[in-house]
Scaffold this motif. Structure first.
Motif, PDB file in Angstrom:
ATOM      1  N   ARG A  30       0.826  -1.216   0.000  1.00  0.00           N
ATOM      2  CA  ARG A  30       0.000   0.000   0.000  1.00  0.00           C
ATOM      3  C   ARG A  30       0.857   1.262   0.000  1.00  0.00           C
ATOM      4  N   MET A  31       2.015   1.162   0.681  1.00  0.00           N
ATOM      5  CA  MET A  31       2.933   2.303   0.665  1.00  0.00           C
ATOM      6  C   MET A  31       3.441   2.562  -0.748  1.00  0.00           C
ATOM      7  N   ASN A  32       3.623   1.505  -1.527  1.00  0.00           N
ATOM      8  CA  ASN A  32       4.027   1.668  -2.921  1.00  0.00           C
ATOM      9  C   ASN A  32       2.924   2.342  -3.740  1.00  0.00           C
ATOM     10  N   GLU A  33       1.671   2.015  -3.420  1.00  0.00           N
ATOM     11  CA  GLU A  33       0.535   2.590  -4.144  1.00  0.00           C
ATOM     12  C   GLU A  33       0.365   4.079  -3.846  1.00  0.00           C
ATOM     13  N   VAL A  34       0.632   4.467  -2.620  1.00  0.00           N
ATOM     14  CA  VAL A  34       0.407   5.858  -2.214  1.00  0.00           C
ATOM     15  C   VAL A  34       1.580   6.771  -2.604  1.00  0.00           C
ATOM     16  N   LYS A  35       2.658   6.199  -3.103  1.00  0.00           N
ATOM     17  CA  LYS A  35       3.857   6.973  -3.408  1.00  0.00           C
ATOM     18  C   LYS A  35       3.604   8.185  -4.306  1.00  0.00           C
ATOM     19  N   PRO A  36       2.879   8.056  -5.430  1.00  0.00           N
ATOM     20  CA  PRO A  36       2.661   9.231  -6.288  1.00  0.00           C
ATOM     21  C   PRO A  36       2.007  10.396  -5.560  1.00  0.00           C
ATOM     22  N   GLU A  37       1.025  10.108  -4.717  1.00  0.00           N
ATOM     23  CA  GLU A  37       0.338  11.168  -3.986  1.00  0.00           C
ATOM     24  C   GLU A  37       1.238  11.786  -2.916  1.00  0.00           C
ATOM     25  N   LEU A  38       2.092  10.962  -2.316  1.00  0.00           N
ATOM     26  CA  LEU A  38       3.037  11.493  -1.338  1.00  0.00           C
ATOM     27  C   LEU A  38       4.071  12.402  -2.015  1.00  0.00           C
ATOM     28  N   GLU A  39       4.456  12.031  -3.222  1.00  0.00           N
ATOM     29  CA  GLU A  39       5.399  12.858  -3.974  1.00  0.00           C
ATOM     30  C   GLU A  39       4.784  14.208  -4.316  1.00  0.00           C
ATOM     31  N   ARG A  40       3.487  14.200  -4.710  1.00  0.00           N
ATOM     32  CA  ARG A  40       2.795  15.467  -4.992  1.00  0.00           C
ATOM     33  C   ARG A  40       2.708  16.328  -3.737  1.00  0.00           C
ATOM     34  N   LEU A  41       2.519  15.672  -2.602  1.00  0.00           N
ATOM     35  CA  LEU A  41       2.449  16.398  -1.327  1.00  0.00           C
ATOM     36  C   LEU A  41       3.803  17.029  -1.002  1.00  0.00           C
ATOM     37  N   GLU A  42       4.873  16.312  -1.291  1.00  0.00           N
ATOM     38  CA  GLU A  42       6.223  16.837  -1.057  1.00  0.00           C
ATOM     39  C   GLU A  42       6.462  18.082  -1.910  1.00  0.00           C
ATOM     40  N   LYS A  43       6.025  18.046  -3.182  1.00  0.00           N
ATOM     41  CA  LYS A  43       6.208  19.194  -4.073  1.00  0.00           C
ATOM     42  C   LYS A  43       5.372  20.383  -3.607  1.00  0.00           C
ATOM     43  N   LYS A  44       4.159  20.069  -3.117  1.00  0.00           N
ATOM     44  CA  LYS A  44       3.247  21.121  -2.660  1.00  0.00           C
ATOM     45  C   LYS A  44       3.839  21.922  -1.504  1.00  0.00           C
ATOM     46  N   TYR A  45       4.509  21.229  -0.604  1.00  0.00           N
ATOM     47  CA  TYR A  45       5.050  21.900   0.585  1.00  0.00           C
ATOM     48  C   TYR A  45       6.571  22.077   0.522  1.00  0.00           C
ATOM     49  N   LYS A  46       7.121  21.978  -0.679  1.00  0.00           N
ATOM     50  CA  LYS A  46       8.553  22.159  -0.850  1.00  0.00           C
ATOM     51  C   LYS A  46       8.969  23.567  -0.452  1.00  0.00           C
ATOM     52  N   ASN A  47      10.012  23.683   0.313  1.00  0.00           N
ATOM     53  CA  ASN A  47      10.574  24.964   0.796  1.00  0.00           C
ATOM     54  C   ASN A  47       9.670  25.696   1.788  1.00  0.00           C
ATOM     55  N   LYS A  48       8.606  25.014   2.247  1.00  0.00           N
ATOM     56  CA  LYS A  48       7.733  25.617   3.263  1.00  0.00           C
ATOM     57  C   LYS A  48       8.090  25.014   4.622  1.00  0.00           C
ATOM     58  N   THR A  49       8.718  25.828   5.452  1.00  0.00           N
ATOM     59  CA  THR A  49       9.193  25.328   6.745  1.00  0.00           C
ATOM     60  C   THR A  49       8.478  25.942   7.945  1.00  0.00           C
ATOM     61  N   ASP A  50       7.469  26.788   7.688  1.00  0.00           N
ATOM     62  CA  ASP A  50       6.744  27.385   8.814  1.00  0.00           C
ATOM     63  C   ASP A  50       5.883  26.324   9.495  1.00  0.00           C
ATOM     64  N   GLN A  51       5.547  26.587  10.749  1.00  0.00           N
ATOM     65  CA  GLN A  51       4.834  25.608  11.567  1.00  0.00           C
ATOM     66  C   GLN A  51       3.475  25.231  10.981  1.00  0.00           C
ATOM     67  N   GLN A  52       2.742  26.234  10.478  1.00  0.00           N
ATOM     68  CA  GLN A  52       1.409  25.965   9.930  1.00  0.00           C
ATOM     69  C   GLN A  52       1.482  25.015   8.729  1.00  0.00           C
ATOM     70  N   SER A  53       2.472  25.229   7.859  1.00  0.00           N
ATOM     71  CA  SER A  53       2.637  24.370   6.677  1.00  0.00           C
ATOM     72  C   SER A  53       2.997  22.947   7.090  1.00  0.00           C
ATOM     73  N   MET A  54       3.856  22.833   8.106  1.00  0.00           N
ATOM     74  CA  MET A  54       4.258  21.515   8.579  1.00  0.00           C
ATOM     75  C   MET A  54       3.078  20.745   9.170  1.00  0.00           C
ATOM     76  N   VAL A  55       2.217  21.478   9.896  1.00  0.00           N
ATOM     77  CA  VAL A  55       1.037  20.848  10.498  1.00  0.00           C
ATOM     78  C   VAL A  55       0.079  20.385   9.408  1.00  0.00           C
ATOM     79  N   MET A  56      -0.130  21.239   8.401  1.00  0.00           N
ATOM     80  CA  MET A  56      -1.028  20.900   7.306  1.00  0.00           C
ATOM     81  C   MET A  56      -0.489  19.716   6.501  1.00  0.00           C
ATOM     82  N   LYS A  57       0.807  19.703   6.282  1.00  0.00           N
ATOM     83  CA  LYS A  57       1.427  18.593   5.548  1.00  0.00           C
ATOM     84  C   LYS A  57       1.241  17.283   6.307  1.00  0.00           C
ATOM     85  N   SER A  58       1.421  17.359   7.616  1.00  0.00           N
ATOM     86  CA  SER A  58       1.258  16.175   8.456  1.00  0.00           C
ATOM     87  C   SER A  58      -0.183  15.676   8.418  1.00  0.00           C
TER      88      SER A  58
END
Length: 336
Positions: free
Chosen positions: A161-189
């Motif tokens: 299942r982790m292999n199946e979710v990989k594409p969506e996790l990659e999109r999530l990584e791109k979405k929050y790339k270079n965003k290090t503020d607390q609110q962004s981290m909470v939303m990403k989590s």
């Protein structure tokens, strides 16, 4: 959760007994000259081979004489003498391996009482039925893995299942790339947890089998080392008590096959457990750790007894077969 389980296992191992090596009066390890195996002091039952019995009896008598001389020369006190004498092993007081019971030898702690002795008793009983203790190790390993199959199957499914979710996790990584503020981290989590929920992934459950596997390995390790019937036996022409390193040095080059099998089953079991949900840096780190582990296990396979490697090979082979079945079934479901 992981830390609590790890601490619990460490405490369990620390407060209970473990395999003790037999030493002579000069504090030197006593070995079986043929197999190269260091004899175990706290064996659970009597050995049957004359050479092994002779080693234990000679060690006992020599130690008694040495301690008596030390007491007479006042090199040790009476209290020290009594303590040393109480620590000696008299194999005549032990039950025969075929008559061993889990209540023999008294209470040695939670670990030995719950895990080691019952496992040793089971190995001896099945070994007596099939007339081979190596085969007994294989059978018991398979039976335990079959009992654990519902848990280990879930672990394998988590990996898929982790292999199946990989594409969506990659999109999530791109979405929050270079965003290090607390609110962004909470939303990403939060979004990551929603993805896990969508695909039925529980990050903690994937570690459950690993925490079960560790105490199981040590239970097998101790049980096998404390049974003379094991280190005196053979399986497919291999001496269960010897190590691949000792056997090879004695000219038995075919023991290299044991090492090769350990390396192969370890590599493929780890490869099949690999998930594709990691980024490049994580994958590189995981690859390095996997390679290091394979190298360490390869080196260890030269120094541990054949009986332990037999358990390892059987256990890892079961993992490989199980993961292949899970992958095949998922593929069949997708086709349908």
């Amino acid at each position: 959760m992981k830390k609590k389980l790890l601490v619990l296992m460490v405490l369990l191992l620390c407060v209970t007994g473990c395999t003790k090596q037999l030493k002579d009066a000069d504090n030197k390890l006593v070995k079986n000259e043929e197999t190269g195996q260091t004899l175990t002091k706290n064996i659970l039952c009597q050995p049957e081979e004359e050479e092994t019995i002779k080693k234990y009896n000679e060690t006992l008598e020599n130690a008694r004489k040495t301690y008596q001389e030390q007491l007479e020369k006042k090199e040790i006190t009476q209290k020290q003498y009594d303590k040393k004498m109480a620590s000696l092993v008299d194999i005549s007081t032990l039950p025969k391996c075929g008559e061993f019971s889990v209540t023999d030898s008294g209470y040695e702690g939670i670990w030995t009482t719950i895990f080691v002795k019952p496992l040793a008793w089971l190995i001896l009983k099945i070994g007596g039925l099939v007339k081979n203790y190596g085969a007994s190790v294989v059978i018991i390993t398979i039976l335990i893995r079959l009992c654990m199959y519902p848990i280990t199957k879930k672990t394998a499914l988590q990996s898929e299942r982790m292999n199946e979710v990989k594409p969506e996790l990659e999109r999530l990584e791109k979405k929050y790339k270079n965003k290090t503020d607390q609110q962004s981290m909470v939303m990403k989590s939060q979004e990551t947890m929603l993805l896990y929920k969508k695909y039925g992934i529980n990050p903690i459950s994937g570690c459950v089998f690993a925490f079960i596997q560790i105490p199981l390995f040590f239970a097998f390790y101790e049980a096998l080392n404390r049974l003379p019937a094991i280190f005196e036996g053979k399986f497919l022409g291999l001496e269960l008590g010897t190590t691949a390193g000792t056997a090879i040095l004695n000219g038995k080059v075919y023991y290299l096959l044991v090492v090769v099998l350990v390396v192969l089953v370890t590599y493929f079991s780890m490869k099949l457990n690999k998930t594709a949900s990691m980024d490049a840096s994580q994958e590189s780190t995981m690859k390095m750790m996997t390679n290091m582990m394979i190298v360490m296990i390869s080196i260890a396979s030269f120094t541990i007894s054949t009986s332990i490697t037999l358990y390892w090979i059987t256990n890892s082979t079961f993992t490989i077969v199980q993961n292949l079945l899970v992958k095949r079934r998922k593929a069949d479901v997708k086709v349908i």
